[in-house]
Design a protein around this motif. Structure first.
Motif, short mmCIF file in Angstrom:
data_model
loop_
_atom_site.label_atom_id
_atom_site.label_comp_id
_atom_site.label_asym_id
_atom_site.label_seq_id
_atom_site.Cartn_x
_atom_site.Cartn_y
_atom_site.Cartn_z
N GLU A 19 80.62 70.54 144.56
CA GLU A 19 81.39 71.77 144.47
C GLU A 19 81.38 72.30 143.05
O GLU A 19 81.56 71.54 142.10
N PHE A 20 81.16 73.60 142.95
CA PHE A 20 81.13 74.21 141.62
C PHE A 20 82.37 75.06 141.41
O PHE A 20 82.81 75.76 142.31
N PHE A 21 82.93 74.95 140.24
CA PHE A 21 84.06 75.81 139.91
C PHE A 21 83.85 76.37 138.51
O PHE A 21 83.59 75.62 137.57
N VAL A 22 83.92 77.67 138.38
CA VAL A 22 83.69 78.30 137.08
C VAL A 22 85.01 78.86 136.56
O VAL A 22 85.74 79.51 137.30
N ASP A 23 85.29 78.57 135.32
CA ASP A 23 86.47 79.15 134.68
C ASP A 23 86.03 79.96 133.48
O ASP A 23 85.40 79.43 132.56
N CYS A 24 86.32 81.26 133.51
CA CYS A 24 85.97 82.11 132.38
C CYS A 24 87.18 82.15 131.46
O CYS A 24 88.18 82.78 131.79
N SER A 25 87.07 81.50 130.34
CA SER A 25 88.19 81.46 129.41
C SER A 25 88.39 82.83 128.76
O SER A 25 87.42 83.51 128.43
N ALA A 26 89.65 83.20 128.60
CA ALA A 26 89.92 84.49 127.95
C ALA A 26 89.55 84.45 126.48
O ALA A 26 89.51 85.48 125.82
N ASN A 27 89.26 83.24 125.96
CA ASN A 27 88.77 83.15 124.58
C ASN A 27 87.40 83.79 124.44
O ASN A 27 87.02 84.24 123.38
N ALA A 28 86.64 83.75 125.55
CA ALA A 28 85.27 84.25 125.49
C ALA A 28 85.27 85.75 125.23
O ALA A 28 84.66 86.21 124.29
N GLU A 65 85.70 87.61 139.29
CA GLU A 65 84.53 88.09 140.04
C GLU A 65 83.25 87.44 139.54
O GLU A 65 82.43 86.95 140.31
N LEU A 66 83.12 87.42 138.21
CA LEU A 66 81.94 86.81 137.60
C LEU A 66 81.90 85.32 137.92
O LEU A 66 80.84 84.77 138.24
N ALA A 67 83.06 84.67 137.86
CA ALA A 67 83.12 83.24 138.13
C ALA A 67 82.64 82.93 139.54
O ALA A 67 81.86 82.00 139.75
N THR A 68 83.10 83.72 140.51
CA THR A 68 82.67 83.47 141.89
C THR A 68 81.18 83.71 142.02
O THR A 68 80.49 82.96 142.72
N GLU A 69 80.70 84.74 141.35
CA GLU A 69 79.28 85.03 141.44
C GLU A 69 78.45 83.87 140.92
O GLU A 69 77.47 83.45 141.55
N ILE A 70 78.86 83.31 139.78
CA ILE A 70 78.11 82.19 139.20
C ILE A 70 78.19 80.97 140.11
O ILE A 70 77.19 80.33 140.41
N SER A 71 79.41 80.65 140.59
CA SER A 71 79.52 79.43 141.39
C SER A 71 78.79 79.57 142.72
O SER A 71 78.17 78.62 143.19
N ASN A 72 78.82 80.77 143.30
CA ASN A 72 78.08 80.96 144.55
C ASN A 72 76.57 80.80 144.34
O ASN A 72 75.89 80.18 145.16
N THR A 73 76.08 81.36 143.23
CA THR A 73 74.65 81.24 142.95
C THR A 73 74.26 79.79 142.77
O THR A 73 73.23 79.34 143.28
N LEU A 74 75.11 79.04 142.05
CA LEU A 74 74.79 77.63 141.83
C LEU A 74 74.83 76.85 143.14
O LEU A 74 73.94 76.04 143.41
N SER A 75 75.84 77.10 143.98
CA SER A 75 75.92 76.35 145.24
C SER A 75 74.70 76.66 146.09
O SER A 75 74.14 75.76 146.72
N ASN A 92 73.49 86.34 128.59
CA ASN A 92 72.71 85.37 129.36
C ASN A 92 73.51 84.16 129.83
O ASN A 92 73.14 83.02 129.60
N LEU A 93 74.61 84.43 130.50
CA LEU A 93 75.48 83.36 130.97
C LEU A 93 74.81 82.47 132.02
O LEU A 93 74.91 81.25 131.96
N PHE A 94 74.15 83.09 132.99
CA PHE A 94 73.61 82.33 134.12
C PHE A 94 72.67 81.22 133.66
O PHE A 94 72.79 80.08 134.10
N ASP A 95 71.76 81.55 132.77
CA ASP A 95 70.79 80.55 132.32
C ASP A 95 71.48 79.41 131.59
O ASP A 95 71.20 78.24 131.83
N GLY A 96 72.41 79.77 130.73
CA GLY A 96 73.13 78.75 129.97
C GLY A 96 73.92 77.84 130.89
O GLY A 96 73.89 76.62 130.73
N VAL A 97 74.61 78.43 131.85
CA VAL A 97 75.42 77.64 132.77
C VAL A 97 74.54 76.66 133.55
O VAL A 97 74.86 75.48 133.67
#
Lengths: 291, 298
Positions: A80-89, A100-110, A147-152
Motif C-alpha cells: 500500500e502506498f500513501f503519499v503525504d505532501c508536507s506544507a513545508n514543500a 489531489e497530487l498525493a492521490t495521483e502519485i499513490s495511484n500511479t505507484l500502485s 519532477n516529483l514522480f521520478d524522484g518518488v
C-alpha cells in the motif's frame, strides 16, 4: 499542483532554450540533474530511503505488518502506498491542498507495482489464505523542486530494496487459529527482490519538444506531460497523461521511445548506487539532512 | 558510475561545501539558548527574556553594542533599507498599486504614482491609467526597483523612477540568501562575457542578455520583445553564469561583480551542465576563493 508564477518573457526564454536543446542550466533535453540516494535513514522503519533530486526532497519509510490476504488473491501479500505532501514543500500543500497530487502519485505507484512480473507479491505470503505481510510504503514530500514522480519512484524502489522482512520461524494452524513464531534474531530477515521494479520517467512537453526532469520553472511552461513506469528490461508497465493539453500520436510514440531508454538508464544507475550503499554494510554513517 | 543522462550519487560520497575561512568561526547560538544569566540587557532583535535569562530566539551570532544585545540570524528574509536595489515579482494588481514579492516577510508595494509611465516624465496619473494598470505590469511580471521607504511593519514601498529600473524581459531569475549579496555602489553590471546581471539586495539575481541601450532604449521601459530569440552564445554564457553563481552561493561566498567574473573564468574548463555536479561546483568556488585571496594580498 501548484505552479510557479512566471512572466511571459521568462516562459519565452525557457521555450526557446528547449527548442535549441540548451536549457537554462545548460542541460540537454534528455539530461537529469544529479540525484542523491541514501538508504536506511529512519531507524524505526523496516526500510527507508531518501532521494534528493536538485531541490526535490523525498523521504520514504516502509513498515511491515501481518494481515490477512484478500479472498481473491489468497497467495499474495499486500502493498500500500500513501503519499503525504508536507506544507513545508510549498504553501499550496497546506490543509487539503496536496491531497489531489498525493492521490495521483499513490495511484500511479500502485498501478505500476500491480503487475506480477514487476513485483513478486507472492513472496510476502506466509500462509495462503490466512496470513501475509502487508507493506505500508509512506512517502513524504519535503521539498518540491520539480519532477516529483521520478524522484518518488526512485525513493520507493530504494526503500523497498532496503526493507527487511522478519523471517518466520514457524507457522501452524491449530483449530483455525494461526500461530506464528517470528525469528528471535533481529538480524534474521529476508529482503525483497526489486530487480524488476519500475521507475517512473516523466516527459514534459514544452513547446514542440519534450524534456525530462523539468525544474519547477519549466513545469510552469508546460501543458501536458506523460509519466511512464519503466522496468530495468525496458518494459513500459503504466502510462499516465497529466495536464490539460493534448498529444499528437507521433509525439506520444516518440515520447514513449525516449522515456523507455531513459528508464533503463535510470534503473541501471539506481542499481549501481544501491549496491554501493549496501557494500557499506550495517554500520555505515548516516548523513540525513543535517550535513 | 556516471551514466550519460542520469547520475545517481550516494550520500556518503556527498561533497560538503566548505571553503577555508581566515577568521575564527564565531559562536553560534541556537533558539532558546541562554545568552546571559542576567536580564540586565536591553532586549533587541533575536532575543527574549525568559525568567532570569536572556535567550536567543533565532539561530545566529551574538552582537553587542554596550547594553544592547541582539542575535544576527544566519538565514533570514530580506530586511529592506532605503536605496536598495531589488528585483521582485508582481503578485497582485490592486487599486493604485502593485503588490510585489521581494523575498521579505511582507509583500512590497509599488504605487502607480512612483513609477514612470510610458509617454513622458511629467504626466498626471489619471483614472484611465489606473484602469490600464494590468497593461503595464501583470501578475508574474518581474521588475527591478529601488526601495523608497520602509514602513513600521517592515514592508517596503518601491519606486522605479529612473530609466534603469522597470520591467524585466527575457532572462533567468535566481534566488540566494540576501546576506550573500555584497552591498556595492552599483548593482547593475554589464559583464564582458556578454550578459548583464542585476544583483538585487533582496537575494534575487537577474541574468539577461546585454541589451544595446542606444538601439532599444534601455531596460527602463515597459516594452518586452517576446519574438526576439536569444542567441546560442548568449544563452550559454547566461547558463554558465547561473551555475557559477549557484556554486558560489552553495559555498556561502559573497556575491559581487568580481567574484562572479572570477568564478565564470575559473569554470571554463567545465561544460555548463557539468557545473551542476557538487564536486565541480566546489572546485569552482575554491578556485575563485583563492584568486580573490591572492588578489587581496597584493
Amino acid at each position: 499542483m501548484a505552479l510557479k508564477l512566471l512572466s511571459d518573457a521568462e516562459k519565452v526564454f525557457i521555450l526557446h532554450g528547449v527548442k535549441d536543446d540548451f536549457r537554462c542550466d545548460g542541460r540537454t533535453r534528455q539530461e537529469y540533474r544529479p540525484i542523491e540516494v541514501e538508504t536506511e535513514i529512519v531507524s524505526n522503519a523496516s526500510g527507508s530511503a531518501r532521494v534528493r533530486l536538485a531541490n526535490t526532497d523525498i523521504l520514504v519509510g516502509v513498515k511491515t505488518e501481518i494481515d490477512t490476504p484478500s479472498p481473491t488473491k489468497p497467495n499474495e501479500g499486500k502493498l500500500e502506498f500513501f503519499v503525504d505532501c508536507s506544507a513545508n514543500a510549498t504553501p499550496a500543500f497546506e490543509g487539503r491542498g496536496g491531497e489531489e497530487l498525493a492521490t495521483e502519485i499513490s495511484n500511479t505507484l500502485s498501478k505500476a507495482y500491480l503487475c506480477e512480473t514487476v513485483f513478486d507479491l507472492q513472496s510476502l505470503c506466509i500462509l495462503p489464505g490466512q496470513q501475509c505481510w502487508k507493506l505500508y510504503v509512506d512517502i513524504l514530500i519535503l521539498e518540491c523542486g520539480g519532477n516529483l514522480f521520478d524522484g518518488v519512484s526512485l525513493a520507493v524502489k530504494s526503500a523497498i530494496y532496503n526493507t527487511k522482512v522478519p523471517r518466520i520461524a514457524s507457522a501452524t494452524i491449530d483449530g483455525g487459529v494461526v500461530d506464528l513464531q517470528l525469528s528471535d534474531d533481529p538480524y534474521d530477515f529476508q529482503t525483497l527482490d526489486v530487480s524488476s521494479a519500475p521507475v517512473l520517467v516523466t516527459l514534459t512537453k514544452i513547446g514542440e519538444r519534450c524534456v525530462v526532469d523539468p525544474t519547477a520553472e519549466e513545469e510552469a511552461c508546460s501543458l501536458v506531460s506523460v509519466v511512464l513506469a519503466v522496468t530495468e528490461k525496458g518494459r513500459c508497465v503504466t502510462t499516465l497523461v497529466r495536464g490539460e493539453g493534448s498529444l499528437h500520436e507521433d509525439t506520444l510514440i516518440d515520447m514513449l521511445k525516449v522515456g523507455t531508454s531513459l528508464g533503463i538508464e535510470m534503473n541501471k544507475a539506481l542499481k549501481a548506487a544501491l549496491k554501493l550503499e549496501q557494500s557499506k554494510g550495517e554500520n555505515k554513517e548516516r548523513f540525513g539532512f543535517l550535513k | 558510475m556516471m551514466a550519460e543522462n542520469v547520475c545517481i550519487n550516494v550520500a556518503y560520497q556527498r561533497t560538503t561545501f566548505t571553503v577555508p575561512i581566515s577568521q575564527p568561526t564565531p559562536r553560534i547560538y541556537t533558539p532558546g539558548e541562554v545568552i546571559s544569566p542576567h536580564a540586565g540587557f536591553i532586549v533587541s532583535h533575536g532575543t527574549y527574556i525568559d525568567g532570569d535569562y536572556l535567550k536567543a530566539s533565532v539561530a545566529g551570532v551574538k552582537e553587542q553594542v554596550d547594553k544592547l544585545v541582539y542575535v544576527r540570524p544566519l538565514k533570514n528574509r530580506y530586511n529592506g533599507e532605503i536605496g536598495d536595489v531589488v528585483v521582485g515579482r508582481v503578485t497582485e494588481v490592486q487599486q493604485k498599486r502593485w503588490k510585489v514579492d521581494t523575498n521579505s516577510r511582507l509583500d512590497s508595494n509599488l504605487l502607480i504614482s512612483s513609477m514612470n509611465l510610458p509617454g513622458g516624465e511629467l504626466r498626471r496619473r489619471s483614472v484611465e491609467d489606473e484602469k490600464m494598470m494590468r497593461k503595464f505590469l501583470q501578475e508574474g511580471d518581474l521588475i527591478s526597483a529601488e526601495v523608497q521607504n520602509v514602513f513600521d511593519d517592515g514592508s517596503l514601498s518601491l519606486h522605479t523612477r529612473s530609466l534603469k529600473y522597470g520591467k524585466l524581459s527575457q532572462g533567468i531569475l535566481l534566488t540566494v540568501f540576501p546576506s550573500l549579496i555584497r552591498r556595492r555602489k552599483n548593482h547593475f553590471h554589464d559583464l564582458h562575457c556578454g550578459a548583464s546581471i542585476i544583483l538585487g539586495n533582496n537575494g534575487f539575481i537577474w541574468i539577461s542578455p546585454t541589451i544595446n541601450t542606444e538601439v532599444e532604449g534601455g531596460a527602463g521601459g515597459f516594452t518586452q520583445n517576446l519574438d526576439k530569440e536569444v542567441s546560442m552564445e548568449e544563452r550559454e554564457v547566461m547558463a554558465r553564469l547561473r551555475n557559477c553563481i549557484l556554486a558560489l552561493a552553495a559555498s556561502k561566498m559573497s556575491l559581487y561583480d568580481t567574484s562572479i567574473v572570477y568564478a565564470f573564468e575559473e569554470s571554463q574548463k567545465y561544460k555548463v551542465s557539468e557545473l551542476l555536479d557538487a564536486e565541480n561546483m566546489l572546485d569552482v568556488a575554491l578556485m575563485t576563493y583563492h584568486r580573490l585571496e591572492s588578489q587581496e594580498e597584493t
